[in-house]
Scaffold this motif. Structure first.
Motif, short mmCIF file in Angstrom:
data_model
loop_
_atom_site.label_atom_id
_atom_site.label_comp_id
_atom_site.label_asym_id
_atom_site.label_seq_id
_atom_site.Cartn_x
_atom_site.Cartn_y
_atom_site.Cartn_z
N ALA A 32 53.88 2.92 -4.95
CA ALA A 32 55.28 3.36 -4.76
C ALA A 32 56.10 3.21 -6.03
CB ALA A 32 55.92 2.55 -3.63
N GLY A 33 55.43 2.87 -7.15
CA GLY A 33 56.15 2.72 -8.41
C GLY A 33 56.85 1.38 -8.55
N LEU A 34 56.37 0.37 -7.83
CA LEU A 34 57.00 -0.94 -7.83
C LEU A 34 55.98 -2.01 -8.21
CD1 LEU A 34 58.92 -0.40 -4.50
CD2 LEU A 34 60.03 -0.77 -6.71
N SER A 35 56.43 -3.27 -8.27
CA SER A 35 55.54 -4.37 -8.59
C SER A 35 55.97 -5.60 -7.79
CB SER A 35 55.60 -4.69 -10.08
OG SER A 35 56.83 -5.30 -10.42
N TYR A 36 55.19 -6.67 -7.90
CA TYR A 36 55.55 -7.92 -7.23
C TYR A 36 56.95 -8.39 -7.64
CZ TYR A 36 50.51 -8.51 -6.21
OH TYR A 36 49.22 -8.37 -5.77
N ALA A 37 57.33 -8.14 -8.87
CA ALA A 37 58.62 -8.59 -9.38
C ALA A 37 59.79 -7.94 -8.65
CB ALA A 37 58.73 -8.33 -10.87
N ASP A 38 59.55 -6.82 -7.96
CA ASP A 38 60.62 -6.10 -7.29
C ASP A 38 60.81 -6.53 -5.84
OD1 ASP A 38 61.07 -4.43 -9.57
OD2 ASP A 38 59.26 -3.30 -9.02
N VAL A 39 59.97 -7.43 -5.34
CA VAL A 39 60.06 -7.87 -3.94
C VAL A 39 61.23 -8.84 -3.78
CG1 VAL A 39 58.89 -9.18 -2.11
CG2 VAL A 39 57.60 -7.55 -3.53
N TYR A 40 62.07 -8.60 -2.77
CA TYR A 40 63.20 -9.48 -2.56
C TYR A 40 63.20 -10.18 -1.21
CZ TYR A 40 65.42 -5.63 0.07
OH TYR A 40 65.69 -4.63 0.97
N THR A 41 62.36 -9.75 -0.27
CA THR A 41 62.24 -10.48 0.99
C THR A 41 60.85 -10.28 1.55
OG1 THR A 41 63.38 -11.03 3.06
CG2 THR A 41 63.03 -8.71 2.61
N MET A 42 60.39 -11.26 2.34
CA MET A 42 59.02 -11.26 2.84
C MET A 42 58.99 -11.88 4.23
SD MET A 42 55.71 -13.23 1.14
CE MET A 42 55.71 -12.20 -0.33
N ARG A 43 58.16 -11.29 5.10
CA ARG A 43 57.95 -11.83 6.44
C ARG A 43 56.46 -12.09 6.61
NH1 ARG A 43 61.86 -8.36 5.93
NH2 ARG A 43 60.37 -6.64 5.80
N VAL A 44 56.11 -13.29 7.04
CA VAL A 44 54.71 -13.73 7.08
C VAL A 44 54.36 -14.18 8.50
CG1 VAL A 44 53.00 -15.29 6.08
CG2 VAL A 44 54.95 -14.52 4.70
N PHE A 45 53.22 -13.71 8.99
CA PHE A 45 52.73 -14.09 10.31
C PHE A 45 51.34 -14.69 10.15
CE2 PHE A 45 55.53 -10.45 10.48
CZ PHE A 45 56.49 -10.84 11.40
N LEU A 46 51.18 -15.92 10.64
CA LEU A 46 49.93 -16.65 10.49
C LEU A 46 49.34 -16.97 11.85
CD1 LEU A 46 51.01 -19.22 7.73
CD2 LEU A 46 49.86 -17.03 7.39
N GLN A 47 48.03 -16.83 11.95
CA GLN A 47 47.30 -17.21 13.15
C GLN A 47 46.44 -18.43 12.84
OE1 GLN A 47 45.50 -13.99 15.43
NE2 GLN A 47 43.70 -15.25 15.86
N ASN A 48 46.23 -19.28 13.83
CA ASN A 48 45.39 -20.46 13.63
C ASN A 48 43.95 -20.04 13.32
OD1 ASN A 48 47.72 -21.53 14.65
ND2 ASN A 48 46.78 -22.55 16.40
N PRO A 49 43.32 -20.64 12.32
CA PRO A 49 41.89 -20.41 12.12
C PRO A 49 41.11 -20.93 13.34
CG PRO A 49 42.88 -21.45 10.20
CD PRO A 49 43.89 -21.52 11.29
N ALA A 50 39.93 -20.40 13.56
CA ALA A 50 39.10 -20.83 14.68
C ALA A 50 38.92 -22.34 14.66
CB ALA A 50 37.74 -20.13 14.62
N GLY A 51 39.20 -22.98 15.80
CA GLY A 51 39.03 -24.41 15.93
C GLY A 51 40.20 -25.23 15.45
N ALA A 52 41.20 -24.61 14.84
CA ALA A 52 42.38 -25.34 14.35
C ALA A 52 43.49 -25.30 15.39
CB ALA A 52 42.87 -24.75 13.04
N THR A 53 44.29 -26.33 15.42
CA THR A 53 45.39 -26.39 16.38
C THR A 53 46.69 -25.84 15.83
OG1 THR A 53 45.90 -28.66 15.70
CG2 THR A 53 44.39 -28.39 17.56
N THR A 54 46.77 -25.67 14.52
CA THR A 54 47.97 -25.12 13.90
C THR A 54 47.59 -24.13 12.80
OG1 THR A 54 48.10 -26.91 12.28
CG2 THR A 54 49.32 -27.22 14.34
N ALA A 55 48.54 -23.32 12.41
CA ALA A 55 48.32 -22.40 11.30
C ALA A 55 48.26 -23.18 9.99
CB ALA A 55 49.42 -21.35 11.25
N ASP A 56 47.58 -22.61 9.01
CA ASP A 56 47.38 -23.27 7.71
C ASP A 56 48.48 -22.85 6.75
OD1 ASP A 56 46.42 -24.43 5.41
OD2 ASP A 56 44.71 -23.06 5.20
N PHE A 57 49.65 -23.44 6.90
CA PHE A 57 50.78 -23.09 6.03
C PHE A 57 50.52 -23.52 4.59
CE2 PHE A 57 52.74 -22.99 10.22
CZ PHE A 57 53.53 -21.85 10.15
N ALA A 58 49.86 -24.66 4.40
CA ALA A 58 49.59 -25.13 3.04
C ALA A 58 48.68 -24.16 2.30
CB ALA A 58 48.96 -26.53 3.08
#
Length: 218
Positions: A122-148
């Motif tokens: 689209a003629g852009l780069s990572y430097a042009d990003v100003y907002t981000m939405r992230v959705f994480l699912q727990n890995p198999a066998g984990a009780t929480t998402a791996d935010f770290a």
């Protein structure tokens, strides 16, 4: 904060006062961002903050919004639809993960590479990003998402420069000693990250969408 009663309606007027504790950004100045510009508000007192506290978008700023993007199934040695099938074999040859690299971290790197390709088209780069939405699912066998793990992947592409010196800040890959990030980028978008029960594709642990702004000089 002041409250006014106007024709039976309550109007709330919020007044910001600049000071030493005010986050750096456009609202500690008398005017909003200029047309065609995007200005992040960053936490005060941090030389390498991870995310912006908010973003001011000037009038008439052309923007680009991606859809939700997940990892590509590049690891054909792993069973189709497995979490391991979404390990980025460009970064991790053969799908082998170095010490301490989690499956969420590996998938996050895969997703962020795809986002970079999407932006470039689209003629852009990572430097042009100003907002981000992230959705994480727990890995198999984990009780929480791996935010770290996700945050390590994120730092490989975003928010990895010192605001004082302008130099890059080394980033760890798993438990390896911190090293030069994959993409040196001072951009610090506003961001949220949520743990959810299920992502739409079997095996996905990470889905991300971003908004980017075309620089005023383009």
């Amino acid at each position: 904060m002041k409250t006014r009663l106007i024709a039976g309606l309550v109007a709330v007027v919020v007044t910001f006062t600049a000071g030493a504790s005010t986050a750096a950004g456009w609202w500690d100045k008398p005017k909003p961002p200029k047309a065609g510009t995007v200005v992040p508000a960053l936490p005060a007192g941090q030389s390498n903050p991870m995310i912006a506290t908010g973003v001011g978008i000037g009038a008439n700023t052309p923007v680009y919004k991606t859809s939700g993007i997940g990892p590509t199934a590049l690891n054909t040695d792993a069973p189709a639809g497995s979490e391991a099938s979404y390990v980025d074999t460009i970064v991790f040859p053969g799908g082998a993960l170095p010490a301490g690299v989690t499956i969420t971290e590996a998938q996050g790197i895969n997703v962020l590479r795809r986002i970079g390709e999407n932006l470039q088209a689209a003629g852009l780069s990572y430097a042009d990003v100003y907002t981000m939405r992230v959705f994480l699912q727990n890995p198999a066998g984990a009780t929480t998402a791996d935010f770290a793990g996700w945050n390590r992947a994120y730092r490989q592409y975003f928010a990895n420069t010192d605001l004082t010196t302008g130099q890059y800040v080394p980033v760890p890959l798993g438990t390896a000693p911190p090293a030069k990030p994959f993409v040196v980028n001072k951009s610090r978008p506003s961001r949220f990250a949520l743990e959810i029960e299920n992502l739409p594709v079997t095996g996905w642990l990470v889905e991300v969408e971003v908004d980017a702004a075309y620089p005023a000089n383009r």
